[in-house]
Design a protein around this motif. Structure first.
Motif, PDB file in Angstrom:
ATOM      1  N   LEU A 167       0.830  -1.203   0.000  1.00 42.11           N
ATOM      2  CA  LEU A 167       0.000   0.000   0.000  1.00 42.11           C
ATOM      3  C   LEU A 167       0.865   1.254   0.000  1.00 42.11           C
ATOM      4  O   LEU A 167       0.567   2.215  -0.718  1.00 42.11           O
ATOM      5  CB  LEU A 167      -0.922   0.000   1.219  1.00 42.11           C
ATOM      6  CG  LEU A 167      -1.858   1.204   1.353  1.00 42.11           C
ATOM      7  CD1 LEU A 167      -2.780   1.299   0.148  1.00 42.11           C
ATOM      8  CD2 LEU A 167      -2.668   1.122   2.643  1.00 42.11           C
ATOM      9  N   VAL A 220      -8.123   0.738   0.490  1.00 44.23           N
ATOM     10  CA  VAL A 220      -7.059   0.452   1.462  1.00 44.23           C
ATOM     11  C   VAL A 220      -7.507  -0.464   2.590  1.00 44.23           C
ATOM     12  O   VAL A 220      -6.684  -0.941   3.364  1.00 44.23           O
ATOM     13  CB  VAL A 220      -6.501   1.756   2.070  1.00 44.23           C
ATOM     14  CG1 VAL A 220      -6.022   2.702   0.982  1.00 44.23           C
ATOM     15  CG2 VAL A 220      -7.547   2.451   2.945  1.00 44.23           C
ATOM     16  N   SER A 229      -5.572  -3.545   4.595  1.00 44.76           N
ATOM     17  CA  SER A 229      -4.120  -3.432   4.588  1.00 44.76           C
ATOM     18  C   SER A 229      -3.595  -3.451   6.028  1.00 44.76           C
ATOM     19  O   SER A 229      -4.271  -2.980   6.943  1.00 44.76           O
ATOM     20  CB  SER A 229      -3.702  -2.129   3.910  1.00 44.76           C
ATOM     21  OG  SER A 229      -2.341  -1.838   4.160  1.00 44.76           O
ATOM     22  N   THR A 269      -3.898  -0.333   8.155  1.00 46.33           N
ATOM     23  CA  THR A 269      -5.161   0.081   8.765  1.00 46.33           C
ATOM     24  C   THR A 269      -5.457  -0.632  10.078  1.00 46.33           C
ATOM     25  O   THR A 269      -6.499  -0.398  10.688  1.00 46.33           O
ATOM     26  CB  THR A 269      -6.329  -0.162   7.776  1.00 46.33           C
ATOM     27  OG1 THR A 269      -6.388  -1.557   7.444  1.00 46.33           O
ATOM     28  CG2 THR A 269      -6.140   0.644   6.501  1.00 46.33           C
ATOM     29  N   PRO A 301      -8.936   3.525   7.826  1.00 43.28           N
ATOM     30  CA  PRO A 301      -8.940   4.059   6.461  1.00 43.28           C
ATOM     31  C   PRO A 301      -9.302   5.544   6.421  1.00 43.28           C
ATOM     32  O   PRO A 301      -8.724   6.302   5.647  1.00 43.28           O
ATOM     33  CB  PRO A 301     -10.000   3.203   5.760  1.00 43.28           C
ATOM     34  CG  PRO A 301      -9.941   1.894   6.465  1.00 43.28           C
ATOM     35  CD  PRO A 301      -9.712   2.264   7.916  1.00 43.28           C
TER      36      PRO A 301
END
Length: 204
Positions: free
Chosen positions: A83, A143, A146, A149, A154
């Motif tokens: 990411l 996102v 990921s 997070t 997010p």
């Protein structure tokens, strides 16, 4: 019929280009629809056929920018890299386009003016908020899940990104200068370190 549709699209584009040129030179409040019609070489009836008022033209500006940012988010979503790397590539692409594409830079600068000048206008403010809410939803979907997070939601990640990227765009607009390659490298490196740090925290 097809020819007529193509001509209508060409007329709309001529009006749009004349409009953003005047808006950039004269200012948003100082530019009237009549000014734009004269610059585009069309009648008042023609301009109101394509844009019912100036706010419709401003929404078109934001809509075209929205398409570009949607492409950036899609690129992040579909990238197989981490990411942090995906976002960094998207940020680099944005700043390089701002520097190298005068038409895009003009739209982005006008969008900053729109956001400031219409903050107290109920209609435009609602439109701005709705657009941001859509941006947030799309970004969060991209996102979510990921490792980053785990310790940074997010939405929080979106706010951080918006502040960093938006701040640099505003700085370039105010100073009327663009970021050098070295500046872009430094901004991207900072973001990579930041995201990597968040990722390390979430793993501990």
């Amino acid at each position: 019929m097809r020819r007529t549709k193509e001509e209508a699209e060409q007329t709309k584009e001529s009006i749009f280009q004349a409009g953003i040129d005047l808006l950039a030179k004269k200012g948003i409040h100082e530019t009237s629809m009549s000014d734009i019609a004269r610059a585009a070489g069309v009648s008042r009836g023609a301009i109101y056929w394509h844009f019912e008022n100036k706010e419709a033209l401003l929404r078109e500006i934001r809509g075209r920018l929205q398409s570009f940012y949607q492409d950036l988010v899609d690129a992040v979503r579909n990238d197989s890299a981490s990411l942090a790397e995906s976002i960094s590539k998207a940020v680099r692409r944005l700043f390089e386009k701002y520097r190298n594409d005068p038409a895009f830079r003009r739209l982005q600068d006008l969008n900053i003016k729109i956001s400031v000048l219409y903050a107290g206008n109920d209609s435009m403010a609602d439109d701005i908020i709705k657009t941001e809410e859509q941006d947030i939803r799309i970004f969060c979907e991209a996102v979510d899940g990921s490792p980053i997070t785990d310790s940074c939601s997010p939405l929080q990640l979106f706010m951080i990104m918006e502040s960093l990227v938006g701040g640099l765009l505003i700085r370039q607009y105010v100073r009327q200068e663009t970021l050098s390659n070295e500046d872009i490298d430094a901004a991207v490196a900072f973001m990579v370190r930041g995201f990597s740090g968040i990722g390390e925290i979430s793993e501990n």
